[in-house]
Design a protein around this motif. Sequence first.
Motif, PDB file in Angstrom:
ATOM      1  N   TRP A 199       0.853  -1.320   0.025  1.00 52.56           N
ATOM      2  CA  TRP A 199       0.002  -0.045   0.015  1.00 52.56           C
ATOM      3  C   TRP A 199       0.954   1.351   0.042  1.00 52.56           C
ATOM      4  N   GLY A 200       2.182   1.330   0.112  1.00 51.27           N
ATOM      5  CA  GLY A 200       3.035   2.175   0.013  1.00 51.27           C
ATOM      6  C   GLY A 200       3.278   3.018   1.335  1.00 51.27           C
TER       7      GLY A 200
ATOM      8  N   ALA B  38      11.185  -5.611   4.841  1.00 50.21           N
ATOM      9  CA  ALA B  38      11.328  -4.188   5.144  1.00 50.21           C
ATOM     10  C   ALA B  38      12.520  -3.652   4.236  1.00 50.21           C
ATOM     11  N   ILE B  39      13.566  -4.171   4.043  1.00 51.26           N
ATOM     12  CA  ILE B  39      14.561  -3.744   3.028  1.00 51.26           C
ATOM     13  C   ILE B  39      14.026  -3.740   1.737  1.00 51.26           C
ATOM     14  N   VAL B  40      13.339  -4.675   1.299  1.00 48.27           N
ATOM     15  CA  VAL B  40      12.856  -4.727  -0.299  1.00 48.27           C
ATOM     16  C   VAL B  40      11.746  -3.611  -0.301  1.00 48.27           C
ATOM     17  N   GLY B  41      10.920  -3.468   0.612  1.00 43.28           N
ATOM     18  CA  GLY B  41       9.922  -2.614   0.540  1.00 43.28           C
ATOM     19  C   GLY B  41      10.276  -1.267   0.598  1.00 43.28           C
ATOM     20  N   CYS B  42      11.420  -0.870   1.307  1.00 46.01           N
ATOM     21  CA  CYS B  42      11.996   0.381   1.111  1.00 46.01           C
ATOM     22  C   CYS B  42      12.431   0.599  -0.345  1.00 46.01           C
ATOM     23  N   VAL B  43      13.330  -0.188  -0.883  1.00 46.80           N
ATOM     24  CA  VAL B  43      13.717   0.232  -1.841  1.00 46.80           C
ATOM     25  C   VAL B  43      12.611   0.270  -3.344  1.00 46.80           C
ATOM     26  N   GLN B  44      11.573  -0.660  -3.161  1.00 45.47           N
ATOM     27  CA  GLN B  44      10.507  -0.625  -3.978  1.00 45.47           C
ATOM     28  C   GLN B  44       9.880   0.695  -4.050  1.00 45.47           C
ATOM     29  N   ASN B  45       9.889   1.379  -2.718  1.00 44.37           N
ATOM     30  CA  ASN B  45       9.194   2.830  -2.568  1.00 44.37           C
ATOM     31  C   ASN B  45      10.159   3.916  -2.658  1.00 44.37           C
TER      32      ASN B  45
END
Length: 696
Positions: A460-461, A485-492
């Motif tokens: 959801w960003g 968490a790390i992948v999510g930060c990179v994707q956003n």
Amino acid sequence: MPHGTRASSIVRALRAYAVDAVAALHCASLKSGAVLDPPVRTSLLTAYARRRGDACAALALLDEAAHPDVILWNATLDALTRSCRLGDAMVLLRRMACVLGAFDSATLVIMLSGASRAREMDLGMAHHAAAVKRRLDTDLNLQNALVDMYTKCGRFCATEAVFWRMPCWDTTSWNSMIGGSTFNGLFEVSACYFREMIRFMVQADEVTLSSVLAASSRADGLFSFGRSVHGYVVKLGYDDTASCSVANSLITFYSELGFTEDAWNVFAGILSKTLVSWNAMIKGLVDNEKVSEALFVFQEMISGYQPDRATLVTVISGCAEQGLLCEGKAIHGYIVRNGLLHESSSVGNSLLGFYMKCDDPFTANLLFRTMPIRDLISWNTMLSGYSRVVSLGVEGQAMFKELLSEGLKCTLTTILAVLSSCSCPEDLSFGKGVHSVILKYGFASAVSVVNALMHMYICWGDTLAALALLERIMLVSDIISWNTAIVGCVQNGLHGDALEAFRFMHSSLPLNPDSITLVSVLSACGTLKLHSLGKSIHCMSLKHLLACNLRVKNALLTMYFRFADTESAESIFYSPGDINLCSWNCMISGFAQNNDGWRALQFYQKIEDFVPDEMCTVSIICACTQLGDLRYGKSIHGHVVRSDLQNNFFSASLVDMYGKCGRLDVAARVFESSAEKSVACWNSMISALGFHGHGL
């Protein structure tokens, strides 16, 4: 019938009759007065213990006895231990010691068996101490019970200590050691004990041979030993006994090691096949992905045998894995015709999973609504099936609401299944509702659930919410938590936050990065142009033996090209390890992005064993544009047309190439022939016109 004859008849009946007949025989003994005879009372107690596990009835019988003897006390203790009521058994044992003043080795054997079933190590050691204190530990049955207890409690060193102190061994003693080694994962040790048993000239029985074959199938390097055991089986004549247990073990042994032909030869040689034999052969074929052969065996089987749950679940799962929809439907029809769907929920649940894996959710839903026996596994199977298909997320969410409305309690599987359907921003409201349910049922501390929640918020960003969840489980977090968490930060686009999370994980927690971690942090380093940090992480990948991982290798290539360090990228490409089409794409696009079109062309010409894809082709078109190589650009254009790769992405690249290579007319034709002109295509055409002086 005389009283003595009647009593002996009831004793014989209790030894032979099934569970449902025990209560009837108890009533008959009460009516006739035979229950007053100690043998009848003891037999009733034993029957309740072994056939029903009915401790309450056993205790009532004990209390009714005027002067119970040791045998009656032991039978009652047996009933309690079989019912897993060890606390009550200990109370009764103390009462027995007070009333009788003693107990025998059989008493301790019963208590040790109970401790073994419940894996109660401390209780078992206490009984061991009592046996030593009362000098009962020389009894062979008691020693065998001690061996079994220590084995089942995972203390194999203590098992060996007891075993080697025994003055003599029987077949049961050796079976306990061989089976216990296998139980504790010591398969080579199991083989060694079998060899020792043969050396001591102790006769192996069916239990021995089945145990050692099970060990041989689970350890690397024991295949030859297992074959020699097969020869020993034939020598002893156990390959075709009435029980078929050894032959069934041989089928499993060969199947688990992938030798299905040998398994079939054993199966074909069994003259009196049992249901277990058929199941072992079918499972072996399914496990080795020979589902067609398994279905053939199943067809043979049903002509003379009624399949059980294990048979049906195995063949259905085989059809599901291979996507054999028609064959699975035929088995479903057989199940319905024979009324087997009413026997248990496991068969119906297997069918639900089969239809979901075969992309037939409509039939799965129809079956679910009409299943005679439905449990929480049925709901979880449907939810998991819906969650695997993005377009069916709404159906999964509706089913979850229905599950809650029926008052069923969610399990961890339920929560994980429904959370995976909340990956779109449109699911925001529902996802927060699921989060509330998680808090209500107390799943908020489960790491797997928190990981799924983090992924949901990241989709959801809302990276801040995901990081807040991670902070709450910091001490029990695993590598999946940090990767999320790390992948999510990179994707956003939060590359700095991704690197900060990585630094904290590496410096403060006992967690080692895996390939997913390194791919993400290497991407962040490349985006932020952090050359020194990127090299440090490269060294870390070498230290953790992950540099040869294909995904890490490609991430390193991309990172070094972003640093314009083409020399390091090329050395990584040629380093030991596998490469794939993505690796070639990284090299070609990397050189093109660094304005080295000539090297990009050289790598394109070297591609072996792979067919260039869209990304590779676009990159080489860009290289031709840089070099002004119209001849090679035309050949790439021909490849695009022949391969039917034409789309707006290619059109924009081709328009740009022809425009910059001086062929505005061809660029215009490519532009006009584009079915749907994208913004990039318009921009390329406008740029080409401006480049040739046609600004207005």
